[in-house]
Write a protein that holds these residues in place. Structure first.
Motif, mmCIF file in Angstrom:
data_model
loop_
_atom_site.group_PDB
_atom_site.id
_atom_site.type_symbol
_atom_site.label_atom_id
_atom_site.label_comp_id
_atom_site.label_asym_id
_atom_site.label_seq_id
_atom_site.Cartn_x
_atom_site.Cartn_y
_atom_site.Cartn_z
ATOM 1 N N GLY A 186 59.949 73.387 68.294
ATOM 2 C CA GLY A 186 60.978 72.290 68.565
ATOM 3 C C GLY A 186 61.014 71.826 69.949
ATOM 4 N N ASN A 187 61.517 73.190 70.520
ATOM 5 C CA ASN A 187 61.617 72.714 71.852
ATOM 6 C C ASN A 187 60.082 72.279 72.792
ATOM 7 N N ILE A 188 59.047 72.813 72.486
ATOM 8 C CA ILE A 188 57.403 72.850 72.894
ATOM 9 C C ILE A 188 57.435 70.382 72.127
ATOM 10 N N SER A 212 40.633 67.139 88.401
ATOM 11 C CA SER A 212 40.527 65.520 88.159
ATOM 12 C C SER A 212 41.581 64.760 88.252
ATOM 13 N N ALA A 213 42.866 65.160 87.186
ATOM 14 C CA ALA A 213 43.682 64.896 87.296
ATOM 15 C C ALA A 213 44.628 65.070 88.112
ATOM 16 N N GLY A 214 44.409 65.306 89.307
ATOM 17 C CA GLY A 214 45.226 65.269 90.010
ATOM 18 C C GLY A 214 46.656 66.103 90.352
ATOM 19 N N VAL A 215 46.517 67.264 88.969
ATOM 20 C CA VAL A 215 47.171 68.455 88.382
ATOM 21 C C VAL A 215 47.297 69.665 90.075
ATOM 22 N N GLY A 216 48.360 69.413 90.888
ATOM 23 C CA GLY A 216 48.598 70.494 90.556
ATOM 24 C C GLY A 216 50.656 71.846 90.702
ATOM 25 N N ARG A 217 50.179 71.188 90.086
ATOM 26 C CA ARG A 217 51.865 71.462 89.579
ATOM 27 C C ARG A 217 51.920 71.963 87.514
ATOM 28 N N LEU A 218 52.022 72.849 87.127
ATOM 29 C CA LEU A 218 52.257 72.945 85.842
ATOM 30 C C LEU A 218 53.386 73.220 85.133
ATOM 31 N N VAL A 219 53.534 72.737 83.933
ATOM 32 C CA VAL A 219 54.664 73.992 83.035
ATOM 33 C C VAL A 219 54.150 73.455 81.952
ATOM 34 N N VAL A 220 54.071 75.163 81.683
ATOM 35 C CA VAL A 220 54.180 76.352 80.627
ATOM 36 C C VAL A 220 54.696 76.269 79.765
ATOM 37 N N SER A 221 54.527 76.821 78.821
ATOM 38 C CA SER A 221 54.775 76.581 77.465
ATOM 39 C C SER A 221 53.903 77.350 76.681
ATOM 40 N N GLY A 222 53.900 77.993 74.863
ATOM 41 C CA GLY A 222 53.646 78.075 74.242
ATOM 42 C C GLY A 222 53.678 79.907 73.128
ATOM 43 N N ALA A 223 52.924 79.931 73.608
ATOM 44 C CA ALA A 223 52.863 82.022 73.104
ATOM 45 C C ALA A 223 51.305 82.793 73.564
ATOM 46 N N GLN A 224 51.379 84.065 73.790
ATOM 47 C CA GLN A 224 52.309 84.844 73.239
ATOM 48 C C GLN A 224 52.832 85.654 74.748
ATOM 49 N N SER A 225 54.144 85.137 74.917
ATOM 50 C CA SER A 225 55.408 84.896 75.868
ATOM 51 C C SER A 225 54.325 86.453 77.010
ATOM 52 N N ASP A 226 54.452 87.720 76.269
ATOM 53 C CA ASP A 226 53.611 88.555 76.726
ATOM 54 C C ASP A 226 52.321 88.886 78.087
ATOM 55 N N ALA A 227 51.580 88.203 76.518
ATOM 56 C CA ALA A 227 50.607 88.114 76.696
ATOM 57 C C ALA A 227 49.273 86.597 77.308
ATOM 58 N N CYS A 228 49.184 85.900 76.693
ATOM 59 C CA CYS A 228 48.459 84.669 77.679
ATOM 60 C C CYS A 228 49.282 83.852 78.011
ATOM 61 N N ILE A 229 50.418 83.188 78.212
ATOM 62 C CA ILE A 229 51.252 82.993 78.820
ATOM 63 C C ILE A 229 51.130 84.021 80.241
ATOM 64 N N ARG A 230 51.959 84.811 80.082
ATOM 65 C CA ARG A 230 51.806 85.716 81.290
ATOM 66 C C ARG A 230 50.977 85.745 82.166
ATOM 67 N N THR A 247 63.770 73.710 78.819
ATOM 68 C CA THR A 247 63.486 72.235 78.448
ATOM 69 C C THR A 247 64.429 71.126 78.771
ATOM 70 N N GLN A 248 65.724 70.977 78.543
ATOM 71 C CA GLN A 248 65.958 70.429 78.875
ATOM 72 C C GLN A 248 66.489 69.758 80.381
ATOM 73 N N ASP A 249 65.867 70.612 81.198
ATOM 74 C CA ASP A 249 66.007 70.885 82.748
ATOM 75 C C ASP A 249 64.178 69.942 83.183
ATOM 76 N N VAL A 250 63.483 70.307 82.533
ATOM 77 C CA VAL A 250 61.724 69.761 82.701
ATOM 78 C C VAL A 250 62.101 68.718 83.635
ATOM 79 N N ASP A 251 61.414 67.970 84.304
ATOM 80 C CA ASP A 251 61.445 67.151 85.422
ATOM 81 C C ASP A 251 59.836 66.911 85.117
ATOM 82 N N PHE A 252 59.327 66.133 84.634
ATOM 83 C CA PHE A 252 57.558 65.796 84.995
ATOM 84 C C PHE A 252 57.603 64.912 86.231
ATOM 85 N N ARG A 253 58.691 64.685 87.088
ATOM 86 C CA ARG A 253 58.325 63.843 88.189
ATOM 87 C C ARG A 253 57.758 63.959 89.024
#
Length: 184
Positions: A33-35, A100-118, A177-183
Motif C-alpha cells: 500500500g505504501n509503495i 539518460s533521465a538525469g537522475v542523481g537521487r534515488l528513493v528506494v522501496s521494495g524487497a527483500q530489506s536484508d538482501a536486494c534492498i541493502r 512514505t508520507q515524508d517523501v518529496d520527489f521534488r
C-alpha cells in the motif's frame, strides 16, 4: 547533492515486489500500500519510476512467481530492469537508464530489506547517488531458520544504520512514505 553535477532529478525504485519474493513478507499489505502511494505521487510529480525484477532458478522469467504482484503495475512508459544479482546495478543497464533521465537521487522501496534492498542502496551510494530509503515501504520474509534476525528487527536495523551513512558529495536518508518529496 549527488556526485553528478548534471543530474538533478529524483527517481523512485520499486525493487523485487514479485509474487514469490513477497508471498510471506512481513507487513506485506501495508508495505505494498505504501509503495502504491509512492508510485502515485512519483507519477504525479513527473519523477521516473523504475521497476526491478529478480530472476533465478526459483523465479524463472515469465513464471507466475517472477511476476510483479497484481496490486502494483508498471506503466507502459516506465522502465523495468531485469536482474540476477542482489545489487540492481550489477549486470544491468540501470546506470544508463538513470543517467539518460538525469537522475542523481534515488528513493528506494521494495524487497527483500536484508538482501536486494541493502545491496542496491549501498551500490547506488558507492556509485555517487543520493539515496533515500523509505522506512515503511520495504519488507522482508522471516529467515530466522537460517540465523537471520526476525523481519521487524532486520527492517529496523537497516532503517537505523542507513540514516547514518556518509560519504563526500552524497547523502543518505531514511524517511516514511508520507515524508517523501520527489521534488528535491
Amino acid at each position: 547533492m549527488s556526485t553528478f553535477s548534471d543530474r538533478d532529478r529524483t527517481a523512485l525504485m520499486v525493487i523485487d515486489v514479485q509474487n514469490n519474493v513477497v508471498a510471506d513478507a512481513y507487513q506485506r499489505e501495508e508495505t505494498i500500500g505504501n509503495i502504491n502511494e509512492l508510485v502515485k505521487r512519483a507519477r504525479e510529480s513527473g519523477a521516473p519510476v523504475v521497476w526491478v525484477q529478480h530472476s533465478d532458478e526459483e523465479m524463472e522469467v515469465g513464471s507466475a512467481d517472477w511476476e510483479i504482484v497484481p496490486e502494483l503495475s508498471p506503466a507502459a512508459e516506465e522502465t523495468v530492469i531485469q536482474k540476477i544479482y542482489g545489487d540492481s546495478f550489477e549486470g544491468t543497464n540501470l546506470e544508463e537508464v538513470l543517467s539518460s533521465a538525469g537522475v542523481g537521487r534515488l528513493v528506494v522501496s521494495g524487497a527483500q530489506s536484508d538482501a536486494c534492498i541493502r545491496s542496491t542502496v549501498h551500490g547506488a551510494f558507492t556509485r555517487g547517488y543520493d539515496v533515500t530509503l523509505v522506512s515503511d515501504a520495504h519488507t522482508t520474509s522471516d529467515m530466522t531458520e537460517w540465523g537471520a534476525p526476525a523481519p521487524e528487527v532486520a527492517i529496523a536495523h537497516i532503517n537505523l544504520y542507513w540514516q547514518f551513512q556518509g560519504a563526500p558529495g552524497r547523502t543518505a536518508a531514511v524517511v516514511s512514505t508520507q515524508d517523501v518529496d520527489f521534488r528535491s
